[in-house]
Design a protein around this motif. Structure first.
Motif, PDB file in Angstrom:
ATOM      1  N   TYR A 112     -21.137  -4.029  26.450  1.00  0.00           N
ATOM      2  CA  TYR A 112     -19.838  -4.642  26.168  1.00  0.00           C
ATOM      3  C   TYR A 112     -19.176  -3.894  25.013  1.00  0.00           C
ATOM      4  O   TYR A 112     -19.852  -3.485  24.062  1.00  0.00           O
ATOM      5  CB  TYR A 112     -20.009  -6.110  25.759  1.00  0.00           C
ATOM      6  CG  TYR A 112     -20.688  -6.968  26.784  1.00  0.00           C
ATOM      7  CD1 TYR A 112     -20.229  -7.030  28.099  1.00  0.00           C
ATOM      8  CD2 TYR A 112     -21.804  -7.740  26.444  1.00  0.00           C
ATOM      9  CE1 TYR A 112     -20.851  -7.826  29.048  1.00  0.00           C
ATOM     10  CE2 TYR A 112     -22.429  -8.545  27.383  1.00  0.00           C
ATOM     11  CZ  TYR A 112     -21.957  -8.585  28.680  1.00  0.00           C
ATOM     12  OH  TYR A 112     -22.578  -9.366  29.608  1.00  0.00           O
ATOM     13  N   ASN A 116     -15.229  -6.589  21.093  1.00  0.00           N
ATOM     14  CA  ASN A 116     -14.902  -7.849  21.759  1.00  0.00           C
ATOM     15  C   ASN A 116     -14.989  -9.049  20.823  1.00  0.00           C
ATOM     16  O   ASN A 116     -14.163  -9.958  20.885  1.00  0.00           O
ATOM     17  CB  ASN A 116     -15.828  -8.089  22.957  1.00  0.00           C
ATOM     18  CG  ASN A 116     -15.420  -7.272  24.171  1.00  0.00           C
ATOM     19  OD1 ASN A 116     -14.443  -6.528  24.108  1.00  0.00           O
ATOM     20  ND2 ASN A 116     -16.158  -7.399  25.264  1.00  0.00           N
ATOM     21  N   ARG A 151     -17.069 -13.420  40.263  1.00  0.00           N
ATOM     22  CA  ARG A 151     -17.074 -12.118  39.595  1.00  0.00           C
ATOM     23  C   ARG A 151     -16.586 -11.011  40.514  1.00  0.00           C
ATOM     24  O   ARG A 151     -16.152  -9.952  40.052  1.00  0.00           O
ATOM     25  CB  ARG A 151     -18.475 -11.798  39.053  1.00  0.00           C
ATOM     26  CG  ARG A 151     -18.529 -10.547  38.189  1.00  0.00           C
ATOM     27  CD  ARG A 151     -17.615 -10.680  36.982  1.00  0.00           C
ATOM     28  NE  ARG A 151     -17.441  -9.443  36.223  1.00  0.00           N
ATOM     29  CZ  ARG A 151     -16.607  -8.447  36.561  1.00  0.00           C
ATOM     30  NH1 ARG A 151     -15.893  -8.497  37.676  1.00  0.00           N
ATOM     31  NH2 ARG A 151     -16.479  -7.397  35.775  1.00  0.00           N
ATOM     32  N   TRP A 154     -12.332  -9.600  40.634  1.00  0.00           N
ATOM     33  CA  TRP A 154     -11.584  -8.568  39.909  1.00  0.00           C
ATOM     34  C   TRP A 154     -12.441  -7.357  39.572  1.00  0.00           C
ATOM     35  O   TRP A 154     -13.650  -7.454  39.437  1.00  0.00           O
ATOM     36  CB  TRP A 154     -10.953  -9.148  38.637  1.00  0.00           C
ATOM     37  CG  TRP A 154     -11.855  -9.253  37.445  1.00  0.00           C
ATOM     38  CD1 TRP A 154     -11.953  -8.360  36.422  1.00  0.00           C
ATOM     39  CD2 TRP A 154     -12.788 -10.314  37.130  1.00  0.00           C
ATOM     40  NE1 TRP A 154     -12.882  -8.793  35.492  1.00  0.00           N
ATOM     41  CE2 TRP A 154     -13.397  -9.990  35.902  1.00  0.00           C
ATOM     42  CE3 TRP A 154     -13.167 -11.489  37.767  1.00  0.00           C
ATOM     43  CZ2 TRP A 154     -14.368 -10.801  35.302  1.00  0.00           C
ATOM     44  CZ3 TRP A 154     -14.132 -12.310  37.172  1.00  0.00           C
ATOM     45  CH2 TRP A 154     -14.711 -11.955  35.948  1.00  0.00           C
ATOM     46  N   ASP A 155     -11.758  -6.233  39.455  1.00  0.00           N
ATOM     47  CA  ASP A 155     -12.404  -4.952  39.172  1.00  0.00           C
ATOM     48  C   ASP A 155     -11.937  -4.369  37.851  1.00  0.00           C
ATOM     49  O   ASP A 155     -12.591  -3.504  37.281  1.00  0.00           O
ATOM     50  CB  ASP A 155     -12.045  -3.939  40.270  1.00  0.00           C
ATOM     51  CG  ASP A 155     -13.164  -3.790  41.280  1.00  0.00           C
ATOM     52  OD1 ASP A 155     -14.319  -4.045  40.912  1.00  0.00           O
ATOM     53  OD2 ASP A 155     -12.860  -3.423  42.425  1.00  0.00           O
ATOM     54  N   ASP A 156     -10.781  -4.802  37.398  1.00  0.00           N
ATOM     55  CA  ASP A 156     -10.151  -4.270  36.197  1.00  0.00           C
ATOM     56  C   ASP A 156     -11.095  -4.380  34.993  1.00  0.00           C
ATOM     57  O   ASP A 156     -11.425  -5.476  34.549  1.00  0.00           O
ATOM     58  CB  ASP A 156      -8.871  -5.088  35.944  1.00  0.00           C
ATOM     59  CG  ASP A 156      -8.132  -4.626  34.700  1.00  0.00           C
ATOM     60  OD1 ASP A 156      -8.660  -3.765  33.963  1.00  0.00           O
ATOM     61  OD2 ASP A 156      -7.028  -5.156  34.467  1.00  0.00           O
ATOM     62  N   PRO A 157     -11.541  -3.230  34.456  1.00  0.00           N
ATOM     63  CA  PRO A 157     -12.469  -3.295  33.318  1.00  0.00           C
ATOM     64  C   PRO A 157     -11.822  -3.865  32.059  1.00  0.00           C
ATOM     65  O   PRO A 157     -12.523  -4.211  31.107  1.00  0.00           O
ATOM     66  CB  PRO A 157     -12.891  -1.836  33.127  1.00  0.00           C
ATOM     67  CG  PRO A 157     -11.821  -1.026  33.765  1.00  0.00           C
ATOM     68  CD  PRO A 157     -11.236  -1.853  34.861  1.00  0.00           C
ATOM     69  N   GLY A 158     -10.486  -3.974  32.059  1.00  0.00           N
ATOM     70  CA  GLY A 158      -9.806  -4.579  30.920  1.00  0.00           C
ATOM     71  C   GLY A 158      -9.928  -6.095  30.882  1.00  0.00           C
ATOM     72  O   GLY A 158      -9.585  -6.714  29.876  1.00  0.00           O
ATOM     73  N   ALA A 160     -12.415  -9.086  30.704  1.00  0.00           N
ATOM     74  CA  ALA A 160     -13.814  -9.217  30.301  1.00  0.00           C
ATOM     75  C   ALA A 160     -14.529 -10.364  30.983  1.00  0.00           C
ATOM     76  O   ALA A 160     -15.759 -10.347  31.120  1.00  0.00           O
ATOM     77  CB  ALA A 160     -13.900  -9.403  28.785  1.00  0.00           C
TER      78      ALA A 160
ATOM     79  N   ARG B  93     -21.786  -9.258  38.810  1.00  0.00           N
ATOM     80  CA  ARG B  93     -20.939  -8.297  39.495  1.00  0.00           C
ATOM     81  C   ARG B  93     -21.761  -7.440  40.453  1.00  0.00           C
ATOM     82  O   ARG B  93     -22.761  -6.836  40.068  1.00  0.00           O
ATOM     83  CB  ARG B  93     -20.273  -7.400  38.463  1.00  0.00           C
ATOM     84  CG  ARG B  93     -19.259  -6.478  39.073  1.00  0.00           C
ATOM     85  CD  ARG B  93     -18.625  -5.605  38.020  1.00  0.00           C
ATOM     86  NE  ARG B  93     -17.474  -4.919  38.551  1.00  0.00           N
ATOM     87  CZ  ARG B  93     -16.732  -4.090  37.871  1.00  0.00           C
ATOM     88  NH1 ARG B  93     -16.999  -3.859  36.594  1.00  0.00           N
ATOM     89  NH2 ARG B  93     -15.713  -3.509  38.426  1.00  0.00           N
ATOM     90  N   ARG B  96     -20.483  -1.469  43.522  1.00  0.00           N
ATOM     91  CA  ARG B  96     -19.604  -0.993  44.590  1.00  0.00           C
ATOM     92  C   ARG B  96     -20.388  -0.442  45.770  1.00  0.00           C
ATOM     93  O   ARG B  96     -19.989  -0.580  46.917  1.00  0.00           O
ATOM     94  CB  ARG B  96     -18.752   0.172  44.044  1.00  0.00           C
ATOM     95  CG  ARG B  96     -17.406  -0.225  43.559  1.00  0.00           C
ATOM     96  CD  ARG B  96     -16.758   1.011  42.911  1.00  0.00           C
ATOM     97  NE  ARG B  96     -15.617   0.622  42.109  1.00  0.00           N
ATOM     98  CZ  ARG B  96     -14.402   0.417  42.616  1.00  0.00           C
ATOM     99  NH1 ARG B  96     -14.184   0.593  43.890  1.00  0.00           N
ATOM    100  NH2 ARG B  96     -13.421   0.044  41.831  1.00  0.00           N
TER     101      ARG B  96
END
Lengths: 272, 272
Positions: A112, A116, A151, A154-158, A160, B93, B96
């Motif tokens: 992480y 954060n 989970r 979404w894929d967006d690593p932004g 959390a 998660r 992929r």
């Protein structure tokens, strides 16, 4: 190195009821300088889970000794303990003489972003709902498809974390964390009578707040409550405490109560 | 003989998501004279489950070929197929590039009393409730703790099955079977929009009834509806069709509609 019933192992019997039915429990434990953190709290939750699922309880001294073996040479790491009802023939009925499976696995410390805990995280609201069932509420059991589906949204690593509602529309928790609201100078966290995982760090936060004289309550909460709150934060054994800086369009300012809690909690912990 | 991704095996990778999260599906298939029965129906349900859980679908021709290997020399037997999201690191998660796990296991034919289909069975009402979650309803997924808890409620070998309500009090199914009511000369079976497993044999019964001109409906049902019904019966791939002769204090007479359905269904099946 992983230990299965005390022996180094990389595989599990195909007949294990953990695989077939998710018939078991787990703990995910933060490890710092080779030491599992909050060990008594994790063991208390595990034993309570065994009681509720009528699983024979593991010997926690033995688990601690095996944790030492698994963590030999570890600095920062993650320890995962799984207890299942063991191997059996086909069918939901558990054998009378079930011999539980005891599995300790070592994983890397999650990567992480280190900021954060300081700058806070962006979270989203998941569409996948949590089912309400008091018989399983609070337990860290192995039936986790709802979290997997959430989970997967979404894929967006932004982003959390994702917050989850139950099927009745109440805000319950994150996919891997518990959630707290700050409002009116105090804390509120969702009641977990019908679903959710009673997190070890959630309990620690409630204790810390009480010791600091910060009012705490559990309640039925909605997304509107989260939007209206002064601040929001997430907790888990692995993340510690992450402030939420944004949920959807709503942005939250840094909140002094959250900072005070972080200081109190993590003097000797992973976020130190 | 069990086949794991095409290879004979007795163990599974400790990192399989089937174990950690119940992240997968299964089928339990009756085998007669070495042949898996209702194969197309089981494959259709499995593929639909993969679609809903976003699991890469297995090659059903390959599964059929592997089933032939696993069932070599079998007469009566049970074939269990599990598909999981495969091995991965820690965390909900899914990777992929998840490589699903494909597991075929052969079990003995269950030793149910042979008279169950003729004289009917005694069933009870379980206290364990089914949670309502449309996202998982109908699927034969690996999160089966509710069934495990329900089946743990009784030991009496004279009780063949337990009926389960959902958390809203609706009658849904048995721990290992679907349930039908006979009333007003027709069939009613619980709607499975919010929970329950959409059984392959349940679908066959609905088809058979339609072909015989017997009215069929799905509906929200309560235990009072079951008590008031003319007859009750249970279905599954393994049990076929069992009339219920007693539920709690309520006794049911032999019902000609149930007998007609049995004849229609099982000319070429396990109860023949």
């Amino acid at each position: 190195v992983n230990l299965l019933n005390g022996q180094p192992a990389s595989t599990l019997d195909l007949h294990d009821r953990g695989l077939h039915y998710g018939d078991g429990l787990f703990e995910t434990i933060a490890v710092d300088r080779g030491e599992p953190l909050l060990w008594p709290q994790h063991m208390a939750r595990l034993l309570e889970g065994c009681r509720r699922l009528r699983l024979p309880p593991p010997d926690t001294d033995l688990l601690r000794s095996e944790a030492g073996q698994v963590l030999a040479g570890a600095g920062r790491a993650t320890l995962k303990i799984l207890i299942t009802r063991g191997s059996a023939g086909r069918g939901y009925r558990a054998p009378r003489d079930a011999q539980p499976t005891r599995l300790l696995m070592r994983f890397p410390w999650p990567d992480y972003p280190v900021d954060n805990g300081r700058t806070g995280v962006v979270v989203r609201l998941c569409e996948t709902r949590l089912a309400r069932n008091p018989a399983l509420a609070g337990l860290k059991h192995l039936n986790r498809l709802e979290q997997v589906l959430a989970r997967g949204e979404w894929d967006d690593p932004g982003i959390a974390e994702g917050l989850m509602l139950d099927t009745g529309g109440c805000l319950i928790e994150g996919t891997m964390s518990n959630v707290f609201l700050v409002r009116a100078g105090g804390l509120v966290t969702p009641a977990l009578d019908a679903c959710g995982v009673a997190g070890v760090m959630r309990a620690r936060v409630l204790e810390a707040a009480a010791s600091l004289g910060i009012p705490c309550a559990t309640a039925d909460l909605t997304p509107a409550d989260a939007e209206a709150a002064d601040a929001l934060f997430l907790t888990s054994s692995l993340i510690g405490l992450w402030p939420v800086r944004q949920l959807g369009e709503r942005r939250y300012a840094v909140n002094p109560i959250v900072q005070t809690l972080q200081q109190q909690l993590f003097l000797d912990h992973a976020c130190a």
